[in-house]
Design a protein around this motif. Structure first.
Motif, PDB file in Angstrom:
ATOM      1  N   PRO A  15     -16.576  41.048  -8.859  1.00 59.24           N
ATOM      2  CA  PRO A  15     -16.048  40.138  -9.884  1.00 59.24           C
ATOM      3  C   PRO A  15     -14.981  40.761 -10.785  1.00 59.24           C
ATOM      4  O   PRO A  15     -13.979  40.114 -11.093  1.00 59.24           O
ATOM      5  CB  PRO A  15     -17.297  39.750 -10.678  1.00 59.24           C
ATOM      6  N   ILE A  19     -11.864  38.385 -10.544  1.00 55.60           N
ATOM      7  CA  ILE A  19     -11.533  37.441 -11.624  1.00 55.60           C
ATOM      8  C   ILE A  19     -10.026  37.458 -11.945  1.00 55.60           C
ATOM      9  O   ILE A  19      -9.376  36.414 -11.902  1.00 55.60           O
ATOM     10  CB  ILE A  19     -12.402  37.691 -12.881  1.00 55.60           C
ATOM     11  N   ARG A  23      -7.213  34.507 -11.021  1.00 55.09           N
ATOM     12  CA  ARG A  23      -6.366  33.925 -12.077  1.00 55.09           C
ATOM     13  C   ARG A  23      -4.899  34.035 -11.702  1.00 55.09           C
ATOM     14  O   ARG A  23      -4.120  33.121 -11.923  1.00 55.09           O
ATOM     15  CB  ARG A  23      -6.597  34.651 -13.405  1.00 55.09           C
ATOM     16  N   ALA A 345     -17.122  35.570 -15.852  1.00 56.35           N
ATOM     17  CA  ALA A 345     -16.433  34.294 -15.667  1.00 56.35           C
ATOM     18  C   ALA A 345     -16.576  33.394 -16.885  1.00 56.35           C
ATOM     19  O   ALA A 345     -15.695  32.610 -17.202  1.00 56.35           O
ATOM     20  CB  ALA A 345     -16.967  33.587 -14.425  1.00 56.35           C
TER      21      ALA A 345
ATOM     22  N   ARG B  29     -14.111  25.835  -8.692  1.00 52.49           N
ATOM     23  CA  ARG B  29     -14.044  27.135  -9.362  1.00 52.49           C
ATOM     24  C   ARG B  29     -14.260  26.990 -10.862  1.00 52.49           C
ATOM     25  O   ARG B  29     -14.978  27.784 -11.483  1.00 52.49           O
ATOM     26  CB  ARG B  29     -12.690  27.803  -9.092  1.00 52.49           C
ATOM     27  N   ARG B  33     -17.375  28.735 -12.884  1.00 52.63           N
ATOM     28  CA  ARG B  33     -17.103  29.677 -13.978  1.00 52.63           C
ATOM     29  C   ARG B  33     -17.728  29.214 -15.283  1.00 52.63           C
ATOM     30  O   ARG B  33     -18.179  30.032 -16.077  1.00 52.63           O
ATOM     31  CB  ARG B  33     -15.586  29.848 -14.149  1.00 52.63           C
ATOM     32  N   ALA B  38     -19.351  34.156 -11.087  1.00 49.64           N
ATOM     33  CA  ALA B  38     -18.101  34.903 -10.932  1.00 49.64           C
ATOM     34  C   ALA B  38     -17.688  34.905  -9.466  1.00 49.64           C
ATOM     35  O   ALA B  38     -18.534  34.892  -8.572  1.00 49.64           O
ATOM     36  CB  ALA B  38     -18.277  36.332 -11.431  1.00 49.64           C
TER      37      ALA B  38
END
Lengths: 452, 452
Positions: A15, A19, A23, A345, B29, B33, B38
Motif C-alpha cells: 500500500p 497509494i 493517485r 487509504a 476505488r 478507500r 488500501a
C-alpha cells in the motif's frame, strides 16, 4: 508448505507504494480526459507475429512467448505502441480520425533486471492518430505541461525539437543516407561530449571534419531562455534548406501555440540537440526533465511519426504521442519529497473501546463517509493504547475517541496523530457538522505541512 | 502485411466501452478507500507451484503456463485470491493485522470462451485479513451497499447467510462428513428445485428422506421482509445445536450492525438457502442481486474464510472478502440504461475555422480546462459542417463556435449537440465566467436526461 516468493524481476506493490502510484495514474487519466483523449485497453496476449513484426532483434528476444492450449504462438505485449498499431488497423474505420487515446497498462520484457528496472512495468501513453495538424503537436506539449503540474511539479523543462531540421541539414550537406548513424552519435552528446561525437560521426559515417562540425554547430545552437532567437538563427545554420526551413517554422508554431495554450514560455526549451534514438520519429520530438533532478533523464518523451500501422494496414496513419515514465516520476517525487505522506487509504480511525456503543461508532463512521471523509472503525474493542499504536503504525492522520461519558455529553475527542494534540468536538448523530468541519481543518492543515 | 487480429477469447476495449468501465473502477476505488481499504498489486506471472498449490484440477488446466527464459515454470494468475494468499504470507509481518486491501486487476483463464465470457477479465476484490471480528463482516456488507449505490443502483438485495448454521444443523443430524456434497446439492436449489435437490442429497450423500427434508426446511426459511423473524425461527429448525446458535447470533449482529452503518434494512435479505459452492467459506457468505435483473445472478459475492494462506505459512490468517463482478455489472447497467451516454472523454468541442484565431481557440480551451471542463479543439480549420459531423459522431455534448465577428463582439456561440439548440454567450479571455456557467448548466441538464 510452498515457499511464498515472487519471480526475479517482478515485485509486489504494498500500500505505501501503491497509494501514490494509483493517485498518479488517476491524475494522469484526469488530464488526458480533459483534453478529449479517451481510454482504450488491448489484450495482454497477442499473436506472436504481431509483436515481432516491428520489433528490433533485442525486443524480440525479450518477449515472453509460448504456445497456448490451441497451439498458437502467443506473446505478452512488450510495449503499448505495437498493440496500438494493431488496434488502429482494426478499428480506425469505426472510430474515425483524428483518434485520441490514452492507455495505461503493464508491459513485460524478459530483460536482465537492473537497479530500478523490472520485467513487468506500467506504461502510460497518449497518442493522436490520423492527423498531421500542428494543433495535435501543440496539444501534446500542453498535455505534458498539465500532467507535470497536476502531479505537483513546478520546476520542469519541456525540450522540443523537430527532426525535419536535422533531416534538412543532412540533405543540404549531402548526408541523407547516413542519417540514422549520425542521429545515434548525436544522441550521445550529453553523455560523451562534443569531441567524441565528432569522432564517432567521422568514423562510423565516414564524413569529414567540416561536415561533422556543421552538424554539431546545429546542436550547439542553444536557447538560453530566448526560444525565438534560436528559431531566428536556425535558417542560416541549416544552409537555407527548404525541409529545414519548414521544420523551423513548424517548431515556431508549436512554441507559440503552446504558450497560447497556457504553457509558460520559461518551461519550454527549443533544443535542436535532442534526437531521441528511435528511428520512427519524423517530426517534432520532446523530452521532459526535472530542473532539480536532471540526472534521472526524461520523465515524459515522445514525438511525431509518419505512419503508425504500416505493418498491418495500407491506410496511412500519421500521429503524435508521448509516454509518461511512471516509475521514474514516482522515484523523483520520493527524492524531492513531493509524495503525500499517506500510508493509509482513509485518514481517520474511529477507536472502538465500548462494545455496547458499537452501533454508535458505526453510525458515526457512516456519517463521516457521507461527508466525504474516509474512515476506518477499529475492528475489536481492545485497550485504547493498542488501538492508537495501530493507528500510528498504519499512518492514520486522526483518531476519534469516544467512551460512555463522551457519548452522554454529546461530544467526541478528536486526536491529531501527527502532533498528538487532542480537542473535544461536539457530536451527536443528528449534528455531525462540527466534527466534519474539525476533521476537514485537521486534514487540510497537516497535509500542507507533512511530518516527513 | 500482417493480419491485425486478436486471439480467440480476448478483446479490445474501444472508448465507448472503456469509458464507463474505467469510471466504474474509479468509483469502486473511491468506495474501498473510504472504508480504509488500501490498494495493492502483485505480478501477473507467478511460480507455477504457487498457482497450482490450491487450485482444483479444473482451474489447473486453465492456467496459462510456460517456461521462462530462465527455465522456470511460471503461470499467469487465474484469480486474485491465490496471489493475495502468497502476498499475505510474505508481507503480513510488515503490514500488521488487520490488513485491508483491494485489488483490481486482470486475470487469465484458458477456458473455452462462451457468450460474455473471456479468457482475460478484470477482477475487483476487497478483503480484510487477520481478524475474526464481526465488525469486519458488518463492514463488508456496508462496503457492498456503498459500492452499489455509488455505481448508481437503488433496487438491489444483499443476501446474507452464515455457513455455521448449516454446519450446526448437519452436526445435529449426524451428517458433518457429507457437508461438501450436501452443500453442492443445496447450491442448485434455485436452478433445479426442491425435489431434485432432495433426490441428489439422498443419492450422493446417501441420507434418508427425513434428513434431506430437515436440511431443506432450513433453506425454506425465508425472510419475506422480516429478517428478525427468520433469526428467531432458526434455533428451533437447527435443533438447538450450539454451533448453529452461535452462527444465528452472529448473523443477527451483522444485520443490526449493517443497519447501524447506514444500510437500508429493506436491502438486506437473510437467506439461509444460499450456500456458495466454494469450499473455503466457513462463516458469513453473501450475494448481491439486482431486483430488476435477478436472472443475471450475483454481481458481488463473498464470505468469511478460516485461513487464507495455509499453503504458504503457518500463520493463521482468517479473513473476509468479496468480489465485484465488473463485467456483469456493466452488462446490467447497459440493460437498465444506467450507463452515462458518454462516448467521449471530454464533453466540449471547440470548432476551429479561422486559422488566424488559432491561439484564441487554444486560450479559450485552456481556460475551460482550468475551470474543470474537458475540451477538445478540432484539429484542422475545416468547414464547420465537417467539424459538427465529427462532434456528433464522437458524442460530444456541446460545441463552441466563434468566427471573426464573434471574437470582435466578445461572444461565442454555444451549441447543444443533443437538441441542436444554440445560444450566444459573452466571452472574452479575461471574462470566461459566463461561458463556464453556461456550459456547466448544459452538461448538468443533459446528463440527467440523456438521449439514449
Amino acid at each position: 508448505m510452498i515457499q511464498p516468493r515472487t519471480l526475479k524481476g517482478f515485485r509486489d506493490y504494498l500500500p505505501a507504494v501503491m497509494i501514490p502510484r494509483e493517485r498518479l495514474m488517476e491524475t494522469a487519466r484526469g488530464v488526458f480526459r480533459s483534453f478529449g483523449f479517451a481510454p482504450i485497453d488491448t489484450p495482454t496476449l497477442e499473436y506472436l507475429e504481431i509483436l515481432t513484426g516491428k520489433g528490433s532483434d533485442e525486443t524480440d528476444r525479450q518477449i515472453y512467448r509460448f504456445q497456448d492450449n490451441g497451439k498458437r504462438d502467443v506473446g505478452m505485449r512488450f510495449d503499448l505502441t505495437v498493440p496500438l498499431a494493431r488496434f488502429a488497423a482494426q478499428h480506425i474505420g469505426t472510430l474515425g480520425t483524428p483518434f485520441k487515446r490514452y492507455h495505461i497498462a503493464p508491459v513485460w520484457r524478459g530483460e536482465n533486471p537492473q537497479a530500478g528496472r523490472y520485467r513487468e512495468f506500467v506504461q502510460c501513453d497518449f497518442d493522436t492518430i490520423g492527423t498531421e495538424s500542428v494543433l495535435a503537436d501543440i496539444e501534446a506539449v500542453a498535455v505534458i505541461d498539465s500532467l507535470m503540474q497536476a502531479v505537483g511539479f513546478d520546476a520542469f523543462t519541456i525540450s522540443i525539437n523537430n527532426r525535419q531540421i536535422l533531416t534538412g541539414l543532412l540533405n543540404y550537406l549531402g548526408l541523407s543516407d547516413q542519417s540514422v548513424v549520425i542521429l545515434r552519435a548525436l544522441d550521445k552528446l550529453a553523455k560523451i561530449g562534443r569531441d567524441k561525437v565528432a569522432d564517432e560521426m567521422m568514423k562510423v559515417a565516414s564524413i569529414d571534419a567540416s561536415k561533422a562540425d556543421a552538424v554539431l554547430r546545429l546542436a550547439d545552437c542553444q536557447a538560453d531562455g530566448d526560444n525565438e532567437a534560436v528559431l531566428d538563427a536556425l535558417p542560416e545554420i541549416t544552409g537555407g534548406d527548404e525541409t529545414a526551413a519548414a521544420g523551423i517554422e513548424r517548431l515556431r508554431e508549436i512554441f507559440r501555440g503552446a504558450v497560447a495554450s497556457g504553457v509558460s514560455p520559461r518551461r519550454i526549451h527549443i533544443d535542436v540537440s535532442i534526437a531521441r534514438g528511435l528511428d520512427y520519429y519524423t517530426g517534432v520530438i520532446f523530452e521532459t526533465t526535472l530542473n532539480d533532478l536532471p540526472g534521472i533523464g526524461s520523465v515524459c518523451s515522445g514525438g511525431r511519426y509518419d505512419n503508425l500501422a504500416g505493418l498491418f494496414t495500407k491506410q496511412h496513419l500519421p500521429g503524435i504521442g508521448a509516454s509518461l515514465g511512471l516509475d521514474r516520476l514516482l522515484a523523483a517525487m520520493e527524492q524531492l519529497n513531493l509524495l503525500p505522506d499517506a500510508k493509509k487509504a482513509a485518514p481517520v480511525m474511529v477507536a472502538y473501546f465500548d462494545r455496547n456503543r458499537r452501533d454508535d461508532y458505526l453510525q458515526l463512521a457512516n456519517q463521516l463517509r457521507r461527508a466525504g471523509i474516509g474512515v476506518e472503525v477499529y475492528h475489536e474493542p481492545k485497550k485504547l493504547g493498542a488501538q492508537l499504536k495501530y493507528a500510528d503504525a498504519q499512518g492514520f492522520m486522526a483518531a476519534i475517541i469516544a467512551g460512555e461519558n463522551e457519548w452522554q455529553d454529546g461530544r467526541v475527542q478528536l486526536k491529531d496523530l501527527r502532533n498528538k494534540s487532542a480537542v473535544d468536538v461536539d457530536y451527536r448523530h443528528d449534528a455531525a457538522e462540527p466534527l466534519v468541519a474539525a476533521i476537514g481543518a485537521l486534514i487540510q492543515g497537516t497535509s500542507s505541512c507533512p511530518s516527513a
